[in-house]
Motif scaffolding. Structure first.
Motif, PDB file in Angstrom:
ATOM      1  N   THR A   1     -28.404  96.417   1.873  1.00  0.00           N
ATOM      2  CA  THR A   1     -26.824  96.596   1.778  1.00  0.00           C
ATOM      3  C   THR A   1     -26.577  97.804   1.955  1.00  0.00           C
ATOM      4  OG1 THR A   1     -26.261  94.745   1.260  1.00  0.00           O
ATOM      5  CG2 THR A   1     -24.917  96.269   1.749  1.00  0.00           C
ATOM      6  N   VAL A   2     -27.097  98.854   1.073  1.00  0.00           N
ATOM      7  CA  VAL A   2     -27.111 100.343   1.331  1.00  0.00           C
ATOM      8  C   VAL A   2     -27.486 101.199   2.138  1.00  0.00           C
ATOM      9  CG1 VAL A   2     -26.964 102.278  -0.527  1.00  0.00           C
ATOM     10  CG2 VAL A   2     -26.145 100.421  -1.682  1.00  0.00           C
ATOM     11  N   ASN A   3     -28.723 100.672   2.142  1.00  0.00           N
ATOM     12  CA  ASN A   3     -29.456 101.635   3.686  1.00  0.00           C
ATOM     13  C   ASN A   3     -28.179 101.400   4.693  1.00  0.00           C
ATOM     14  OD1 ASN A   3     -31.063 102.670   1.533  1.00  0.00           O
ATOM     15  ND2 ASN A   3     -32.900 100.901   2.605  1.00  0.00           N
ATOM     16  N   GLY A   4     -28.277 100.636   4.876  1.00  0.00           N
ATOM     17  CA  GLY A   4     -27.237  99.689   6.130  1.00  0.00           C
ATOM     18  C   GLY A   4     -25.405 100.630   6.229  1.00  0.00           C
ATOM     19  N   LEU A   5     -25.596 100.527   5.256  1.00  0.00           N
ATOM     20  CA  LEU A   5     -24.102 100.843   5.512  1.00  0.00           C
ATOM     21  C   LEU A   5     -23.763 103.102   5.207  1.00  0.00           C
ATOM     22  CD1 LEU A   5     -22.594  99.409   1.958  1.00  0.00           C
ATOM     23  CD2 LEU A   5     -21.609  99.113   4.030  1.00  0.00           C
TER      24      LEU A   5
ATOM     25  N   LEU B   1     -19.870  95.266   7.454  1.00  0.00           N
ATOM     26  CA  LEU B   1     -21.348  95.036   8.459  1.00  0.00           C
ATOM     27  C   LEU B   1     -21.805  93.701   8.527  1.00  0.00           C
ATOM     28  CD1 LEU B   1     -23.914  97.011   5.800  1.00  0.00           C
ATOM     29  CD2 LEU B   1     -22.882  97.184   7.848  1.00  0.00           C
ATOM     30  N   ASN B   2     -21.704  93.332   9.958  1.00  0.00           N
ATOM     31  CA  ASN B   2     -22.183  91.729  10.678  1.00  0.00           C
ATOM     32  C   ASN B   2     -23.475  91.676  10.167  1.00  0.00           C
ATOM     33  OD1 ASN B   2     -19.853  92.080  12.186  1.00  0.00           O
ATOM     34  ND2 ASN B   2     -20.509  93.401  13.854  1.00  0.00           N
ATOM     35  N   ALA B   3     -23.440  90.375  10.506  1.00  0.00           N
ATOM     36  CA  ALA B   3     -25.498  89.783  10.122  1.00  0.00           C
ATOM     37  C   ALA B   3     -26.831  90.999  10.782  1.00  0.00           C
ATOM     38  CB  ALA B   3     -25.408  88.243  10.743  1.00  0.00           C
ATOM     39  N   ASP B   4     -25.915  91.420  11.767  1.00  0.00           N
ATOM     40  CA  ASP B   4     -27.276  92.274  12.390  1.00  0.00           C
ATOM     41  C   ASP B   4     -27.422  93.740  11.913  1.00  0.00           C
ATOM     42  OD1 ASP B   4     -24.768  92.982  13.619  1.00  0.00           O
ATOM     43  OD2 ASP B   4     -25.458  92.010  15.520  1.00  0.00           O
ATOM     44  N   GLY B   5     -26.122  93.702  11.233  1.00  0.00           N
ATOM     45  CA  GLY B   5     -26.623  95.794  10.379  1.00  0.00           C
ATOM     46  C   GLY B   5     -25.703  95.825  11.408  1.00  0.00           C
ATOM     47  N   THR B   6     -24.957  95.762  12.413  1.00  0.00           N
ATOM     48  CA  THR B   6     -23.717  96.253  13.512  1.00  0.00           C
ATOM     49  C   THR B   6     -22.644  96.713  12.138  1.00  0.00           C
ATOM     50  OG1 THR B   6     -23.144  94.744  14.229  1.00  0.00           O
ATOM     51  CG2 THR B   6     -25.031  96.277  15.288  1.00  0.00           C
ATOM     52  N   GLU B   7     -21.883  97.305  13.060  1.00  0.00           N
ATOM     53  CA  GLU B   7     -20.946  97.465  11.563  1.00  0.00           C
ATOM     54  C   GLU B   7     -19.701  96.903  12.010  1.00  0.00           C
ATOM     55  OE1 GLU B   7     -16.246 100.394  10.892  1.00  0.00           O
ATOM     56  OE2 GLU B   7     -18.038 101.297  12.502  1.00  0.00           O
ATOM     57  N   ALA B   8     -18.755  95.875  11.038  1.00  0.00           N
ATOM     58  CA  ALA B   8     -17.982  94.740  11.301  1.00  0.00           C
ATOM     59  C   ALA B   8     -16.058  95.363  11.549  1.00  0.00           C
ATOM     60  CB  ALA B   8     -17.193  93.924   9.980  1.00  0.00           C
ATOM     61  N   GLU B   9     -16.199  94.646  12.791  1.00  0.00           N
ATOM     62  CA  GLU B   9     -14.715  94.792  13.055  1.00  0.00           C
ATOM     63  C   GLU B   9     -13.111  93.964  12.409  1.00  0.00           C
ATOM     64  OE1 GLU B   9     -14.291  96.783  15.906  1.00  0.00           O
ATOM     65  OE2 GLU B   9     -16.223  97.208  15.808  1.00  0.00           O
ATOM     66  N   TRP B  10     -12.787  95.128  12.107  1.00  0.00           N
ATOM     67  CA  TRP B  10     -10.978  94.230  11.806  1.00  0.00           C
ATOM     68  C   TRP B  10      -9.954  94.188  12.973  1.00  0.00           C
ATOM     69  CZ3 TRP B  10      -9.767  98.092   6.825  1.00  0.00           C
ATOM     70  CH2 TRP B  10     -10.949  97.804   6.169  1.00  0.00           C
TER      71      TRP B  10
END
Length: 314
Positions: free
Chosen positions: A237-241, A202-211
């Motif tokens: 964190t869990v809610n974001g995931l 997760l990014n700081a803004d709650g979006t999915e982190a890119e690889w």
């Protein structure tokens, strides 16, 4: 805290990196040998041609004059075949070395860099083998090109990320001191920005982190049972995931499943070719099982071990 010994790491690095790249070199080496055999045949033809010319000289000046144009043409054709065959052999070698030079490995939970350390040495060993083989076959080889740019990592702990950078530098210097003394550039050390200190999911803004797009993904992602995630990671964190991975990772799956899901997504999207990850036995059942079922449905689990002895806390 999460050290993995070399033997365990190689159980992933060998099938994911070493075995397929070694097979590619075996194929390339066979093609090189074929082309060098064609060049050798042209060289033998040139020697036979010279012998015929010597015999003509014995017959006299008129015999030499009457066949001069044809002889020049024949000799040029022989030389073209010899040069072309050696050039094609060199092209095959260059293609393989370029493949190794561009090969990229990602560990998206790299810790102190142990998996990347082993992967880096494996790639450098493969390149050295190709160079030595090519030299023995009589080819001129370019300078080695596999280096620290081959490895990329993501690590959430700042200290571990910095330790990974230092671990990889030490590994690179160790390999060169042993195998290629005198070839290090000055200055010896530089930045290692491809080891990123950030969350892999997760990014700081709650979006999915890119690889980053790579050839292979390897590693030992964190283990945490689905029912223990809120207590260890927190509700936010869990809610974001759950929100970001809603349809890809069932709720209450083991934490490691998010790395399996993202690796599978990367392969499906053409941003990776293969992946090899450590997991717990629990991934085979419950909500976690859905991730493996999706990968099995694609026919893409080609090697796995169901049980391995593991040492934690001494």
């Amino acid at each position: 805290a999460h050290y993995t010994d070399r033997e365990k790491i190689l159980k992933i690095v060998e099938p994911v990196i070493i075995r397929p790249l070694a097979a590619e070199w075996d194929d390339a080496k066979a093609k090189i040998a074929e082309k060098l055999a064609e060049a050798a045949a042209a060289e033998a033809e040139r020697r036979a041609f010279n012998q015929r010319v010597a015999d003509l000289v014995k017959e006299g000046r008129e015999a030499i004059r009457s066949t001069e144009a044809a002889r020049r043409k024949e000799l040029a054709a022989i030389e073209r075949r010899r040069v072309a065959a050696r050039a094609e052999a060199g092209d095959v070698l260059e293609a393989y070395l370029a493949r190794l030079g561009a090969f990229r490995v990602l560990d998206p939970a790299c810790g102190s860099g142990n998996f990347l350390y082993v992967a880096l040495h494996a790639l450098m060993d493969l390149e050295r083998r190709a160079i030595v083989d090519a030299e023995r076959m009589g080819l001129a080889v370019p300078a080695a090109r596999v280096g620290l740019q081959a490895v990329k990592g993501i690590e959430i702990e700042a200290y571990a990320a910095e330790l990974a950078r230092m671990t990889l530098w030490i590994g690179y210097l160790q390999w060169n001191r042993k195998n290629a003394p005198g070839e290090l550039q000055d200055p010896v050390l530089s930045s290692l920005d491809q080891i990123e200190n950030r969350d892999a999911l997760l990014n700081a803004d709650g979006t999915e982190a890119e690889w980053p797009a790579v050839d292979v993904i390897i590693g030992n992602p964190p283990f945490l049972g689905g029912k223990r995630m809120r207590g260890n990671l927190g509700d936010e964190t869990v809610n974001g995931l759950w929100r970001v991975f809603d349809r890809r990772v069932p709720h209450f799956s083991d934490f490691v499943c998010y790395w399996f899901a993202k690796s599978w997504d990367a392969i499906a999207a053409g941003r990776a070719i293969r992946a090899g990850l450590v997991a717990t036995n629990s991934i085979r059942g419950g909500a976690s099982r859905d991730i493996l079922d999706a990968i099995v449905g694609g026919g893409c689990i080609f090697e796995a071990w169901s049980d391995e002895p593991w040492i934690l806390d001494g």
